[in-house]
Design a protein around this motif. Structure first.
Motif, PDB file in Angstrom:
ATOM      1  N   GLU A  34      13.746  22.731  66.342  1.00  0.00           N
ATOM      2  CA  GLU A  34      13.764  22.044  65.059  1.00  0.00           C
ATOM      3  C   GLU A  34      13.313  23.025  63.997  1.00  0.00           C
ATOM      4  O   GLU A  34      12.445  23.859  64.244  1.00  0.00           O
ATOM      5  N   ALA A  35      13.901  22.912  62.825  1.00  0.00           N
ATOM      6  CA  ALA A  35      13.542  23.852  61.761  1.00  0.00           C
ATOM      7  C   ALA A  35      13.730  23.166  60.419  1.00  0.00           C
ATOM      8  O   ALA A  35      14.354  22.104  60.327  1.00  0.00           O
ATOM      9  N   VAL A  36      13.159  23.762  59.390  1.00  0.00           N
ATOM     10  CA  VAL A  36      13.321  23.271  58.021  1.00  0.00           C
ATOM     11  C   VAL A  36      13.867  24.436  57.211  1.00  0.00           C
ATOM     12  O   VAL A  36      13.364  25.556  57.310  1.00  0.00           O
ATOM     13  N   THR A  37      14.900  24.193  56.432  1.00  0.00           N
ATOM     14  CA  THR A  37      15.530  25.296  55.702  1.00  0.00           C
ATOM     15  C   THR A  37      14.592  25.843  54.626  1.00  0.00           C
ATOM     16  O   THR A  37      13.842  25.112  53.995  1.00  0.00           O
ATOM     17  N   ASP A  38      14.706  27.144  54.419  1.00  0.00           N
ATOM     18  CA  ASP A  38      13.868  27.818  53.429  1.00  0.00           C
ATOM     19  C   ASP A  38      14.611  27.951  52.098  1.00  0.00           C
ATOM     20  O   ASP A  38      15.644  27.315  51.884  1.00  0.00           O
ATOM     21  N   ARG A  94      15.579  19.301  57.035  1.00  0.00           N
ATOM     22  CA  ARG A  94      15.273  19.359  58.453  1.00  0.00           C
ATOM     23  C   ARG A  94      16.561  19.488  59.250  1.00  0.00           C
ATOM     24  O   ARG A  94      17.550  18.820  58.969  1.00  0.00           O
ATOM     25  N   LEU A 126      18.351  29.930  65.117  1.00  0.00           N
ATOM     26  CA  LEU A 126      18.047  28.769  65.959  1.00  0.00           C
ATOM     27  C   LEU A 126      17.964  29.196  67.416  1.00  0.00           C
ATOM     28  O   LEU A 126      17.106  28.728  68.163  1.00  0.00           O
ATOM     29  N   THR A 150      22.950  30.733  64.279  1.00  0.00           N
ATOM     30  CA  THR A 150      22.276  30.570  62.985  1.00  0.00           C
ATOM     31  C   THR A 150      22.972  29.469  62.198  1.00  0.00           C
ATOM     32  O   THR A 150      24.104  29.090  62.478  1.00  0.00           O
ATOM     33  N   HIS A 196      23.005  27.593  57.911  1.00  0.00           N
ATOM     34  CA  HIS A 196      22.819  27.868  56.491  1.00  0.00           C
ATOM     35  C   HIS A 196      23.280  26.606  55.785  1.00  0.00           C
ATOM     36  O   HIS A 196      24.368  26.105  56.072  1.00  0.00           O
ATOM     37  N   GLN A 205      18.279  28.801  54.822  1.00  0.00           N
ATOM     38  CA  GLN A 205      18.335  29.277  56.203  1.00  0.00           C
ATOM     39  C   GLN A 205      17.072  28.874  56.961  1.00  0.00           C
ATOM     40  O   GLN A 205      16.180  28.258  56.383  1.00  0.00           O
ATOM     41  N   THR A 206      17.020  29.249  58.238  1.00  0.00           N
ATOM     42  CA  THR A 206      15.899  28.779  59.048  1.00  0.00           C
ATOM     43  C   THR A 206      14.927  29.901  59.418  1.00  0.00           C
ATOM     44  O   THR A 206      14.204  29.780  60.403  1.00  0.00           O
ATOM     45  N   MET A 221       9.401  26.711  62.374  1.00  0.00           N
ATOM     46  CA  MET A 221      10.403  26.366  63.381  1.00  0.00           C
ATOM     47  C   MET A 221       9.695  26.025  64.678  1.00  0.00           C
ATOM     48  O   MET A 221       8.898  26.804  65.187  1.00  0.00           O
TER      49      MET A 221
END
Lengths: 311, 311, 311, 311
Positions: free
Chosen positions: C231-235, C211, C244, C195, C197, C239-240, C1
């Motif tokens: 910015e994040a990429v889901t796992d 993304r 966030l 958050t 999802h 989720q991140t 993230m």
């Protein structure tokens, strides 16, 4: 679309007339034609005859209802008392008016199993004992289960509430009876509609060829559903061609739509095996507007769905 | 959360040992401890004893399964033949091994009504006649209804397919038996989980205080549901505290979640009357991964809802 | 993230004390430690010192706020007047208290472009002219755009409403300042959380590797968004990892989440080509509870999506 | 419904004839009428004249396309070379055929800003250098942004792929040109449709009076949207009366629908304040079937919404 065929209704014998003819005819003809709209109360038609002409069927109906609402209490109670019990001895003995016969027969109230008859008899007796007049309900607007549910709730109301409720129901009953005697009556809101629509949102297109069945929920869930009222298969638009229900008032009560989602997705190749996540998707909902427009669609993937009341 | 209490399981008498102890002990102790993991086949434990040490419980289990898979066909069939019928005479007569007794008793396979017993007897006989060995299934992974459904499908398979299927099921059965004898075994995927979550999307917050019940669907819809397996009331997070199911394998089969949406919305004041559009919302779905993580949430307004399989 | 790094905050020089120490110390120490919690009003700390001991940080804060609320109007107006303008000359000239400097610097109110400064100056002047004290807002709770929007609305309020509003804002401001001076303060609701999802409902599992970017909407849609705040990429759970936003109050205002759905579905093979139905899915929403728990998930197929405020 | 008015198209001067008249007329009349359907290639019409009569406009069009497909490669390349560059010197100089003028003018390709012209010139030159003929695209089927995106992708294709692509595009171009010259042509699939529908699922009824705007996304998100192509307000059915787009091919490209949800819910009293969770809901999607039926509805509460591609 396969529809469970209801029993045929006994014909109302009178010829249909137009409003213009009713505005122009003599009082005797008027009363002969409309005297049975209010149960055992031809005087309502006589009273209305003196108020002619009427600009619309609606105006005629309103005038008749107002005549009844304006009656002294004793006369109003006498008019209420002229109505037969629902599922009562007159229904079973075949001694009701043609209209009441037709209305109660559509729900089989004249030929219930003995246990159910006993329950109606008890409710009818309790209601008469408490209020001094019979329980009155527009039978065209209710399923049998809903009718009992409402009956039990109304038993707990006050006498004033029940007189008002009886008048409202009589207004509904007579609206349908009047429409049956008036050619080109233009009365709106005599029928309702139930439609559905299935979208396959994993593919962004209508779900074609999905079997859908509509059941009435007549007992406690989950067991108390009837044989299907209607069965249909969705077309290229994800719809059922004709509405699931239309052309008559919707009966107040609980319903279950069953969407055969598993068969559909097995056919498109989206799922396989004995235990796909979704198979039959049941949607249980109530109808409480007999003349409403109910649209109950389904958007569905092999793992998710949504439904809502639209219009 | 109220949980329907299952019958207590007969205890497996052996003490629990660690992998280190099993790696270090003499062969007799090893076989005494693990000889009953494979039904009537202590020679599997004997063979495994010679392959020690094992780095993990998983490696030990894999070695045992490979010993069985490598057997000449006649010996393999003999090993398969050592398994009792499901719901068969040995189950009813109480003459099975402790492990099989426990596994079958959890589904009441030892005390079925006579009609159901007759059906199992017929299936067992047909299977043995066709394949020459009994029908084998990891009973911990199935509901009784699903088991019969799979039984009938597998009766139509080829002998090669069924030998492979029997081996796969034995691997599942013995994985659970081994875990029960191994302290701190670290075997993953022995249990599954079912959770739910209810969001009131008309208010943008969790639906608190909604009753939810989980049923197994044991017969044809809509009537064939059991008494609730679990009942719960959603908390301030719209969740049920503990999962609806956890701590054991999920039984393959069909389930129904019933969300008491009508009561909830009557309490929040969002709906009133006898026939609100939504009352009980049933969600029917299948579980086919005994060790899976099933999240089946509901987003709901008084007129709409959605559900999906999440994780 | 990846998180856009905000400018570092000037340290508040005082050492942190515990409530027990503050309950036990002499008045001078108490005032030295808490005298700057209320802007230019050490007498509030003096008054509170006489009311010791306090059972909790909450009780201490409540007592201080009540002392202010009980002031005669002239004194209260004087206290309000001690606050600097937002984005005013003192902010630009670096002559505010350490606390105000920190609070305004986090929004760059001390170094705005000239045109924006002019707008703030005009608003501040109009507000002072109308009400006789400066516009007061808990700067930690607002984005700059939202602050201006609220400023313009509050200019139209009555003086009584604005005195009440100023007191409420001061209570918020001082709650944060007190927390910074109190070790183990136990003050709840100082921070919020955002958050997300992502569920791939065409496959019934979390969408992994998607993304997601969070932007603040600082101008008129659709152009007025900032560089991404996060910015994040889901796992594997969709989720991140970390929320966030968390660990601080959420700033009231409008935000946009952008889910890069097209890239995800191209990677899973569900869609191809230049013009797949969905590519970037924007979700625009407002936050108005600085200490709220905002969950804004996405359920998505290549042709459909849904989102909602959860918790 | 307000529609942004496009520039008027120059009229195609020829009179419209029926298929029967074209089947019956002499060759010179036939060629005079249809000679410009294929750009600078009247010989296609001459060839088709010899194959008369045609049972349908579709059969006529198919025959013309097959004549072109059967050309020796050198002749085919010559025919391709007869097409003007998109946004090229002939477009800017006004020296194209009437049909090409009309097709390119609808996208303003004849009057682009200089920077954009330079980009087109570079692409056109690169394409001609690589393949030996101009880049050909059915301009009626694309937005300008999508056209550039496709242009860049096609530059990387093989010559064989591009000859096939050029033929496919010519078939599309000429289908529209033929339809314009044929009274009662009966050619299906010349136009597409975009519709929407808004359901307020917190109330179970259509959202009436919600403003909806459709934009073309012409640049990078989030800034690159055009002025609205169409604006509308939903009616009592939650629909926009006429489709948002209809009566012409949909232009391939990216679009944004903006639903003014916040204003709607403020009017129904469901939300209040400056920062309601939802205000403008943007839905960004691509169209890639010029003759498709796109239904992009919204189901929405103050805290949740869903959308999908229906039909």
């Amino acid at each position: 679309m396969t529809v469970a065929v209801p029993a045929p209704e006994p014909a109302i014998p009178e010829p249909v007339m137009t409003l213009a003819e009713l505005n122009a005819c003599d009082v005797a003809t008027f009363v002969a034609h409309l005297g049975t709209v209010f149960e055992h109360a031809p005087f309502v038609a006589e009273g209305a005859a003196r108020l002619r002409p009427f600009a619309s069927a609606d105006a005629l109906h309103r005038a008749m209802v107002e005549l009844v609402a304006a009656l002294p209490e004793a006369d109003l109670v006498a008019l209420l008392a002229g109505h037969p019990d629902l599922a009562g001895p007159a229904a079973r003995g075949g001694t009701m008016t043609a209209e009441s016969t037709r209305e109660q027969a559509a729900l089989s109230l004249d030929r219930l199993p003995e246990a159910e008859t006993a329950r109606w008899d008890a409710l009818n007796a309790a209601y008469r004992a408490r209020f001094g007049f019979p329980f009155i309900l527009c039978a065209r607007h209710y399923g049998r289960t809903a009718m009992l549910q409402v009956f039990e709730r109304r038993l707990a109301a006050s006498r004033a509430e029940e007189m008002a409720a009886a008048l409202r129901e009589i207004a509904q009953i007579t609206r349908h009876r009047l429409a049956a005697r008036l050619a080109g009556h233009g009365l709106a809101d005599l029928a309702g509609r139930l439609t559905t629509h299935v979208l396959d949102t994993s593919r962004g297109r209508p779900a074609q060829g999905m079997r859908v069945a509509l059941h009435e929920v007549t007992g406690a869930l989950p067991c108390g559903t009837s044989d299907p009222l209607v069965e249909a298969v969705t077309d290229a638009h994800g719809q059922t061609g004709e509405p699931l229900l239309s052309g008559a008032p919707l009966r107040i009560g609980r319903y279950e739509l069953r969407f055969h989602v598993g068969d559909y997705f097995r056919r498109t190749g989206a799922v396989a095996g004995d235990f796909a996540f979704l198979d039959v998707v049941p949607v249980v909902f109530c109808i409480d507007e007999p003349t409403g427009d109910y649209h109950v669609p389904l958007t569905v993937t092999p793992f998710a769905y949504a439904t809502y009341r639209g219009q």
